[in-house]
Design an enzyme around this catalytic site. Structure first.
Site, PDB file in Angstrom:
ATOM      1  N   HIS A 127       0.991  -1.203  -0.139  1.00 52.61           N
ATOM      2  CA  HIS A 127       0.236  -0.142   0.063  1.00 52.61           C
ATOM      3  C   HIS A 127       0.863   1.200   0.061  1.00 52.61           C
ATOM      4  O   HIS A 127       1.938   1.206   0.601  1.00 52.61           O
ATOM      5  CB  HIS A 127      -0.660  -0.010   1.157  1.00 52.61           C
ATOM      6  CG  HIS A 127      -1.948   0.734   1.462  1.00 52.61           C
ATOM      7  ND1 HIS A 127      -1.520   2.233   1.772  1.00 52.61           N
ATOM      8  CD2 HIS A 127      -3.256   0.980   1.015  1.00 52.61           C
ATOM      9  CE1 HIS A 127      -2.912   3.002   1.701  1.00 52.61           C
ATOM     10  NE2 HIS A 127      -3.908   2.240   1.438  1.00 52.61           N
ATOM     11  N   ASP A 204       2.722  -4.902   8.204  1.00 53.50           N
ATOM     12  CA  ASP A 204       1.656  -4.124   7.748  1.00 53.50           C
ATOM     13  C   ASP A 204       0.251  -4.881   8.194  1.00 53.50           C
ATOM     14  O   ASP A 204      -0.088  -5.825   7.138  1.00 53.50           O
ATOM     15  CB  ASP A 204       1.434  -3.381   6.506  1.00 53.50           C
ATOM     16  CG  ASP A 204       0.199  -2.893   5.901  1.00 53.50           C
ATOM     17  OD1 ASP A 204      -0.776  -2.862   6.912  1.00 53.50           O
ATOM     18  OD2 ASP A 204       0.118  -2.061   5.093  1.00 53.50           O
ATOM     19  N   GLN A 207      -5.084  -5.322   6.719  1.00 52.64           N
ATOM     20  CA  GLN A 207      -6.150  -6.319   6.350  1.00 52.64           C
ATOM     21  C   GLN A 207      -6.135  -7.758   6.856  1.00 52.64           C
ATOM     22  O   GLN A 207      -7.092  -8.347   6.695  1.00 52.64           O
ATOM     23  CB  GLN A 207      -5.834  -6.572   4.583  1.00 52.64           C
ATOM     24  CG  GLN A 207      -6.084  -5.267   3.793  1.00 52.64           C
ATOM     25  CD  GLN A 207      -7.411  -4.793   3.828  1.00 52.64           C
ATOM     26  OE1 GLN A 207      -8.462  -5.385   4.022  1.00 52.64           O
ATOM     27  NE2 GLN A 207      -7.290  -3.568   3.583  1.00 52.64           N
ATOM     28  N   LYS A 230     -10.732  -0.976   9.843  1.00 54.96           N
ATOM     29  CA  LYS A 230     -11.014  -2.373   9.055  1.00 54.96           C
ATOM     30  C   LYS A 230     -11.091  -3.416  10.000  1.00 54.96           C
ATOM     31  O   LYS A 230     -11.105  -4.497   9.396  1.00 54.96           O
ATOM     32  CB  LYS A 230      -9.682  -2.456   8.317  1.00 54.96           C
ATOM     33  CG  LYS A 230      -9.316  -1.292   7.445  1.00 54.96           C
ATOM     34  CD  LYS A 230      -8.166  -1.392   6.531  1.00 54.96           C
ATOM     35  CE  LYS A 230      -7.526  -0.172   5.812  1.00 54.96           C
ATOM     36  NZ  LYS A 230      -8.313   0.129   4.763  1.00 54.96           N
ATOM     37  N   CYS A 368      -4.758   2.720  -3.856  1.00 59.43           N
ATOM     38  CA  CYS A 368      -3.584   3.043  -3.033  1.00 59.43           C
ATOM     39  C   CYS A 368      -2.450   2.069  -3.379  1.00 59.43           C
ATOM     40  O   CYS A 368      -1.602   1.863  -2.419  1.00 59.43           O
ATOM     41  CB  CYS A 368      -3.591   3.425  -1.633  1.00 59.43           C
ATOM     42  SG  CYS A 368      -4.751   4.534  -1.297  1.00 59.43           S
TER      43      CYS A 368
HETATM   44  C1  PLP Z   1      -2.814  -3.055   3.387  1.00 59.56           C
HETATM   45  C2  PLP Z   1      -2.957  -1.560   3.778  1.00 59.56           C
HETATM   46  N1  PLP Z   1      -2.030  -0.967   4.465  1.00 59.56           N
HETATM   47  C3  PLP Z   1      -2.037   0.299   4.817  1.00 59.56           C
HETATM   48  C4  PLP Z   1      -3.573   0.696   4.724  1.00 59.56           C
HETATM   49  C5  PLP Z   1      -3.599   2.277   5.357  1.00 59.56           C
HETATM   50  O1  PLP Z   1      -4.427   2.275   6.493  1.00 59.56           O
HETATM   51  P1  PLP Z   1      -4.945   3.574   7.054  1.00 59.56           P
HETATM   52  O2  PLP Z   1      -5.591   4.452   5.800  1.00 59.56           O
HETATM   53  O3  PLP Z   1      -6.303   3.416   7.884  1.00 59.56           O
HETATM   54  O4  PLP Z   1      -3.786   4.132   7.599  1.00 59.56           O
HETATM   55  C6  PLP Z   1      -4.656   0.278   4.019  1.00 59.56           C
HETATM   56  C7  PLP Z   1      -5.941   0.639   4.120  1.00 59.56           C
HETATM   57  O5  PLP Z   1      -6.109   1.803   3.303  1.00 59.56           O
HETATM   58  C8  PLP Z   1      -4.243  -1.128   3.653  1.00 59.56           C
HETATM   59  O6  PLP Z   1      -5.321  -1.893   3.186  1.00 59.56           O
END
Ligand code: PLP
Lengths: 410, 153
Positions: A127, A204, A207, A230, A368
């Site tokens: 991401h 990370d 998910q 999430k 993203c």
């Molecule tokens: C795999 C992953 N990493 C990081 C993020 C970033 O999360 P957040 O936008 O809640 O900080 C997301 C979600 O958007 C994600 O799906």
């Protein structure tokens, strides 16, 4: 009635008031759970109760409400400690979400311990929030970002990953479950391989937390990041887990109230963990809501919940592939209930608009993860991501809506 | 069985321009070009113009990749702008922006939009307004740049 022994979708659906909404006159079919999940009433009620009856700052007063709120706030930290199986609750730091957690590690750990010539290893399927903070760090300290490739199924290529590990690798930061592809990475092996060359490893888990049980001690990761929203919790709250031995050595990320022991104009002494990293009034209601979300998840039979999602994934895969020309993006052997696809002749944004008119919420775009789109040579995908409350009937509605959209474009 | 309100947005004219975009090619030589990008969608296009010495649009073309709305909008923009003066172009851009933001009713308000009025429903789809306007912003950016010398070779 014990929900632990009886995973019943109909019962679960009753917990999520948002499912009763109609969109463009049609019942909502919510298939955008990788972006954010809906919230059960248990979470909504906990937040609402805080604002209705317990509004107060934390760690700052001797009055009744402040003590109440502080107790709940710290109780939530313990819930998350147990949820992740961390050794102690002081290793749980509240942040705004995964993004802020990763930035915290990059700026606090990275700026202190990485230098010119060092390497950070990530993968092609990260991401943006697990790419850009490292690029910023590289500009700041002169280290180098190394990217491990993926194959056509959207899996990490293990030999290529291993090849990129060396004594120069100081940090490995890898997504547990890809939000665009659903791929589940072999994080246990990744962590061991990283440690083998002396690197620290960040996972990370954005998910992953809604998909599988997490045991940070068992995994032996150094850092673990996730977002409350999430995991059926509120937006604006997330967690960074870090091993105490590392967090202790790291300087504060932000300065302000709560993160200090004493302040004089000559010298400020920082507070102990975890407060050192929680400057300013925290998102009290968010933390309490996240605690309720963790309670909710733990009240479910998680094996049954996963089984349910696996069945939906298998059914959705089978039904979508019946649509002529449809191509799934992300066909890893081990994957979560994410169905990303492209259809020749229909741009994902047009598809998103058309199925929305049928009440179906899916995500369209690059999610993203632009490097993944570049790898597959596509501008965007349409993505249905499934959660515990979704049903086969909803997948049928999606498939019908996609077919209808197709007739408009054919 | 196309009775639902999607027809409002995906009308035949738009679907047709999407499938068979007009003036869909690189223009060489061009006096003005610009690249437009919508990072949210990944829509990406180039607009090419060749102005006459009298400052009218002799040729206008586009290339790139995007959704049906952005492609159809670009295609229809090129067919409507060919032969127009800079003043007319600016006026049309102004009115198009009002149209897609729901501020101009082509049935009531005087306008020079012609067939572009077909985009009048798009403000019901706020997430898609940018798809329709990307080509226009790109065209404007091209015109606002210093003209490139036209090579005759
Ligand atoms: C795999 C992953 N990493 C990081 C993020 C970033 O999360 P957040 O936008 O809640 O900080 C997301 C979600 O958007 C994600 O799906």
């Amino acid at each position: 009635m014990n929900p632990k022994t009886n995973f019943d979708v109909r019962t679960i659906r009753k917990d999520f008031p948002n499912l009763n909404v109609h969109v463009h006159g049609k019942p909502l079919v919510y298939l955008d759970n990788a972006a954010t999940t809906l919230k059960p009433r248990q979470v909504i009620d906990a937040i609402s109760q805080h604002y209705r009856e317990e509004t107060s700052n934390v760690h700052r007063g001797v009055h009744f409400l402040s003590e109440q709120a502080t107790k709940k706030y710290e109780k939530a930290r313990e819930k998350i400690q147990h949820f992740l199986n961390a050794k102690e609750s002081a290793e749980i730091i509240f942040t705004r979400g995964t993004t802020e957690s990763i930035n915290l590690v990059a700026q606090s750990y990275g700026r202190t311990f990485l230098k010119s010539g060092d390497e950070i290893l990530i993968s092609r399927m990260e991401h943006h929030s697990n790419i850009v903070p490292w690029q910023m760090l590289c500009e700041q300290v002169g280290c180098r970002l190394v990217v491990s490739p993926i194959n056509e199924k959207g899996e990490l290529i293990w030999d290529e990953f291993k090849k990129r590990l060396s004594a120069k690798t100081k940090l490995v930061s890898i997504v547990y479950v890809s939000n665009s592809l659903g791929t589940i990475n072999p994080v246990g092996d990744i962590i061991d391989a990283g440690h083998h060359v002396g690197a620290k490893v960040l996972i990370d888990g954005a998910q992953a937390v809604s998909h599988t049980e997490i045991d940070v001690q068992g995994l032996n990761c150094d850092f673990f990041a996730f977002s409350g929203h999430k995991l059926f919790g509120p937006t604006g709250i997330g967690v960074l887990y870090g091993k105490r031995e590392l967090l202790d050595k790291m300087p504060p990320y932000q300065g302000g109230g709560d993160m200090i022991a004493t302040v004089t104009f000559e010298k400020t002494l920082y507070n102990v963990l975890p407060y050192k990293f929680e400057a300013g009034t925290p998102h009290v209601a968010g933390v309490i809501g996240l605690g309720a979300a963790v309670d909710y998840v733990q009240s479910l039979d998680r094996d049954k919940a996963e089984e349910h999602k696996e069945q939906l994934l298998a059914y959705g895969t089978q039904e979508l592939l019946k649509i002529p020309g449809l191509r799934l993006i992300g066909t890893a052997k081990f994957k979560t209930a994410i169905l990303a696809f492209v259809l020749p002749g229909i741009h994902p944004h047009d598809l998103g608009t058309l199925v929305d008119r049928e009440g179906v919420a899916i995500r369209t775009g690059h999610h993203c993860t632009q490097p993944i789109m570049q790898f597959f040579n596509i501008p965007a995908t349409s993505r249905a991501s499934l959660s515990i409350y979704n049903t086969q009937k909803e997948i049928d509605t999606l498939v019908r809506a996609v077919k209808k959209a197709k007739t408009i474009f054919d | 069985m196309m009775t639902n309100d999607n027809q409002e947005l995906y009308q035949q004219v738009i679907l047709d321009h999407n499938k068979k975009p007009r003036n869909f090619a690189k223009l060489d030589p061009a006096t003005h070009t610009a690249e437009g990008y919508n990072p949210l969608c990944g829509d990406h296009l180039n607009v090419y113009l060749r102005l006459s010495p009298q400052h009218t649009i002799d040729e206008i073309t586009f290339s790139g990749d995007g959704c049906a709305i952005s492609k159809a909008s670009a295609s229809m923009m090129t067919t409507n702008l060919k032969g127009k003066s800079i003043d007319e172009t600016n006026k049309m851009f102004e009115q198009f922006r009002e149209l897609i933001n729901g501020k101009l009713n082509p049935q009531k308000d005087p306008n020079i939009l012609g067939r572009l009025a077909i985009f009048s429903n798009i403000w019901h789809y706020p997430a898609r307004v940018k798809c329709a306007s990307l080509c226009w912003h790109t065209m404007k950016a091209a015109l606002d740049k210093e003209p490139k010398a036209v090579s005759t070779e």
